[in-house]
Motif scaffolding. Structure first.
Motif, PDB file in Angstrom:
ATOM      1  N   LEU A  18      -1.256  19.933  -6.054  1.00  0.00           N
ATOM      2  CA  LEU A  18      -1.772  19.907  -4.686  1.00  0.00           C
ATOM      3  C   LEU A  18      -3.278  20.135  -4.689  1.00  0.00           C
ATOM      4  O   LEU A  18      -4.024  19.447  -3.981  1.00  0.00           O
ATOM      5  CB  LEU A  18      -1.067  20.974  -3.845  1.00  0.00           C
ATOM      6  CG  LEU A  18      -1.584  21.177  -2.413  1.00  0.00           C
ATOM      7  CD1 LEU A  18      -1.558  19.883  -1.620  1.00  0.00           C
ATOM      8  CD2 LEU A  18      -0.768  22.262  -1.710  1.00  0.00           C
ATOM      9  N   GLN A  19      -3.744  21.078  -5.492  1.00  0.00           N
ATOM     10  CA  GLN A  19      -5.181  21.332  -5.574  1.00  0.00           C
ATOM     11  C   GLN A  19      -5.917  20.125  -6.136  1.00  0.00           C
ATOM     12  O   GLN A  19      -7.053  19.837  -5.744  1.00  0.00           O
ATOM     13  CB  GLN A  19      -5.460  22.566  -6.433  1.00  0.00           C
ATOM     14  CG  GLN A  19      -6.930  22.961  -6.435  1.00  0.00           C
ATOM     15  CD  GLN A  19      -7.165  24.347  -6.993  1.00  0.00           C
ATOM     16  OE1 GLN A  19      -6.228  25.073  -7.310  1.00  0.00           O
ATOM     17  NE2 GLN A  19      -8.424  24.727  -7.108  1.00  0.00           N
ATOM     18  N   ALA A  20      -5.269  19.392  -7.030  1.00  0.00           N
ATOM     19  CA  ALA A  20      -5.893  18.189  -7.577  1.00  0.00           C
ATOM     20  C   ALA A  20      -6.117  17.150  -6.482  1.00  0.00           C
ATOM     21  O   ALA A  20      -7.159  16.486  -6.443  1.00  0.00           O
ATOM     22  CB  ALA A  20      -5.020  17.612  -8.690  1.00  0.00           C
ATOM     23  N   TYR A  21      -5.159  17.013  -5.564  1.00  0.00           N
ATOM     24  CA  TYR A  21      -5.334  16.073  -4.460  1.00  0.00           C
ATOM     25  C   TYR A  21      -6.406  16.560  -3.487  1.00  0.00           C
ATOM     26  O   TYR A  21      -7.104  15.756  -2.864  1.00  0.00           O
ATOM     27  CB  TYR A  21      -4.008  15.862  -3.730  1.00  0.00           C
ATOM     28  CG  TYR A  21      -3.128  14.826  -4.389  1.00  0.00           C
ATOM     29  CD1 TYR A  21      -3.256  13.477  -4.075  1.00  0.00           C
ATOM     30  CD2 TYR A  21      -2.186  15.197  -5.343  1.00  0.00           C
ATOM     31  CE1 TYR A  21      -2.462  12.523  -4.692  1.00  0.00           C
ATOM     32  CE2 TYR A  21      -1.389  14.248  -5.965  1.00  0.00           C
ATOM     33  CZ  TYR A  21      -1.531  12.909  -5.637  1.00  0.00           C
ATOM     34  OH  TYR A  21      -0.752  11.964  -6.262  1.00  0.00           O
ATOM     35  N   LEU A  22      -6.549  17.878  -3.356  1.00  0.00           N
ATOM     36  CA  LEU A  22      -7.585  18.427  -2.483  1.00  0.00           C
ATOM     37  C   LEU A  22      -8.980  18.263  -3.082  1.00  0.00           C
ATOM     38  O   LEU A  22      -9.979  18.399  -2.375  1.00  0.00           O
ATOM     39  CB  LEU A  22      -7.317  19.913  -2.221  1.00  0.00           C
ATOM     40  CG  LEU A  22      -6.177  20.229  -1.250  1.00  0.00           C
ATOM     41  CD1 LEU A  22      -5.792  21.701  -1.348  1.00  0.00           C
ATOM     42  CD2 LEU A  22      -6.579  19.880   0.182  1.00  0.00           C
ATOM     43  N   ALA A  23      -9.045  17.965  -4.378  1.00  0.00           N
ATOM     44  CA  ALA A  23     -10.342  17.826  -5.043  1.00  0.00           C
ATOM     45  C   ALA A  23     -11.186  16.720  -4.430  1.00  0.00           C
ATOM     46  O   ALA A  23     -12.416  16.738  -4.545  1.00  0.00           O
ATOM     47  CB  ALA A  23     -10.138  17.564  -6.536  1.00  0.00           C
ATOM     48  N   GLN A  24     -10.546  15.759  -3.759  1.00  0.00           N
ATOM     49  CA  GLN A  24     -11.312  14.677  -3.142  1.00  0.00           C
ATOM     50  C   GLN A  24     -12.220  15.180  -2.024  1.00  0.00           C
ATOM     51  O   GLN A  24     -13.191  14.523  -1.652  1.00  0.00           O
ATOM     52  CB  GLN A  24     -10.365  13.612  -2.588  1.00  0.00           C
ATOM     53  CG  GLN A  24      -9.396  14.116  -1.533  1.00  0.00           C
ATOM     54  CD  GLN A  24      -8.399  13.068  -1.096  1.00  0.00           C
ATOM     55  OE1 GLN A  24      -8.772  11.962  -0.723  1.00  0.00           O
ATOM     56  NE2 GLN A  24      -7.117  13.400  -1.150  1.00  0.00           N
ATOM     57  N   LEU A  25     -11.920  16.382  -1.485  1.00  0.00           N
ATOM     58  CA  LEU A  25     -12.743  16.948  -0.419  1.00  0.00           C
ATOM     59  C   LEU A  25     -13.961  17.695  -0.969  1.00  0.00           C
ATOM     60  O   LEU A  25     -14.965  17.856  -0.264  1.00  0.00           O
ATOM     61  CB  LEU A  25     -11.894  17.893   0.436  1.00  0.00           C
ATOM     62  CG  LEU A  25     -12.502  18.452   1.720  1.00  0.00           C
ATOM     63  CD1 LEU A  25     -12.943  17.335   2.655  1.00  0.00           C
ATOM     64  CD2 LEU A  25     -11.507  19.364   2.427  1.00  0.00           C
ATOM     65  N   VAL A  26     -13.881  18.143  -2.212  1.00  0.00           N
ATOM     66  CA  VAL A  26     -14.984  18.894  -2.821  1.00  0.00           C
ATOM     67  C   VAL A  26     -16.217  17.996  -2.953  1.00  0.00           C
ATOM     68  O   VAL A  26     -16.126  16.852  -3.403  1.00  0.00           O
ATOM     69  CB  VAL A  26     -14.574  19.437  -4.202  1.00  0.00           C
ATOM     70  CG1 VAL A  26     -15.760  20.106  -4.892  1.00  0.00           C
ATOM     71  CG2 VAL A  26     -13.415  20.417  -4.065  1.00  0.00           C
ATOM     72  N   GLY A  27     -17.359  18.516  -2.530  1.00  0.00           N
ATOM     73  CA  GLY A  27     -18.598  17.750  -2.581  1.00  0.00           C
ATOM     74  C   GLY A  27     -18.913  16.999  -1.307  1.00  0.00           C
ATOM     75  O   GLY A  27     -20.023  16.476  -1.152  1.00  0.00           O
ATOM     76  N   GLU A  28     -17.958  16.955  -0.369  1.00  0.00           N
ATOM     77  CA  GLU A  28     -18.198  16.280   0.904  1.00  0.00           C
ATOM     78  C   GLU A  28     -18.924  17.222   1.868  1.00  0.00           C
ATOM     79  O   GLU A  28     -18.708  18.430   1.867  1.00  0.00           O
ATOM     80  CB  GLU A  28     -16.881  15.811   1.527  1.00  0.00           C
ATOM     81  CG  GLU A  28     -16.140  14.776   0.698  1.00  0.00           C
ATOM     82  CD  GLU A  28     -16.914  13.471   0.553  1.00  0.00           C
ATOM     83  OE1 GLU A  28     -17.728  13.153   1.447  1.00  0.00           O
ATOM     84  OE2 GLU A  28     -16.695  12.767  -0.450  1.00  0.00           O
TER      85      GLU A  28
END
Length: 206
Positions: A22-32
């Protein structure tokens, strides 16, 4: 160091013992970058990130949305500002008297979301809330602000409703698809090709 590729074109369902996925899928938000907050239908708090896009519906043309939209649904939440000693809460009973603190309107929250504009998401971490058997979420921003989404157990009458799909405790709509958590300790990711995730972003379909 191991390098891994996360394919957001594939549907996925997860259990509580797969929080790392789940955290891996949330990684797409990091850096936004944080763009703005908005209270949508049903008094749901939504946070918008990334590039701003025009709404598809003509009636919503004055309401752009972010490429990434986090919606907390009906879950309680707590936002701690990083640039002032301020705490903003929604739906949380923290045991303080009613004369301590002041109500904040939708308009005030939209105008002053307590997170510095263009602050970058540094971390997006899911966690298990054991008393509620729910999946919480913590976001950390580059200005020092933090957001905690703290789902609570559904009310008894919500469990008795028939014929209605269960609402997620929180959702992240993105160009790749829709990531949803809850109710309970389950989560799922549906690629954009199989879901109308953009309806959440624009406000359509709510």
């Amino acid at each position: 160091m191991t390098t891994k590729l996360i394919d957001l074109r594939q549907a996925r369902e997860g259990a509580p013992d797969r929080l790392s996925e789940l955290q891996a899928y949330l990684a797409q938000l990091v850096g936004e970058s944080f763009r703005f907050a908005r209270i949508s239908y049903g008094d749901e708090l939504t946070l918008h990130f990334g590039d701003l896009r025009p709404a598809r519906s003509p009636k919503l043309r004055k309401q752009p949305y972010g490429a990434y939209v986090l919606g907390v649904r009906a879950s309680p939440w707590l936002l701690k500002s990083g640039n002032a000693p301020l705490v903003l809460s929604g739906g949380i009973d923290i045991g303080i008297t009613s004369d301590f603190g002041k109500p904040v309107s939708k308009e005030e929250l939209a105008a002053h979301p307590f997170v510095e504009l263009d602050s970058v998401v540094l971390r997006a971490v899911p966690f298990v809330i054991k008393p509620s058997n729910a999946l919480g979420l913590q976001l950390r921003f580059s200005d020092g602000s933090t957001l905690h989404v703290l789902p609570s157990p559904p009310a008894a009458d919500e469990n008795d409703e028939q014929g209605l799909p269960a609402l997620a405790d929180w959702e992240l709509a993105s160009p790749g698809g829709l990531l949803s958590a809850g109710p309970g300790l389950v989560w799922a990711f549906k690629p954009a090709s199989s879901t109308g995730s953009e309806s959440m972003q624009t406000g359509e379909g709510n």
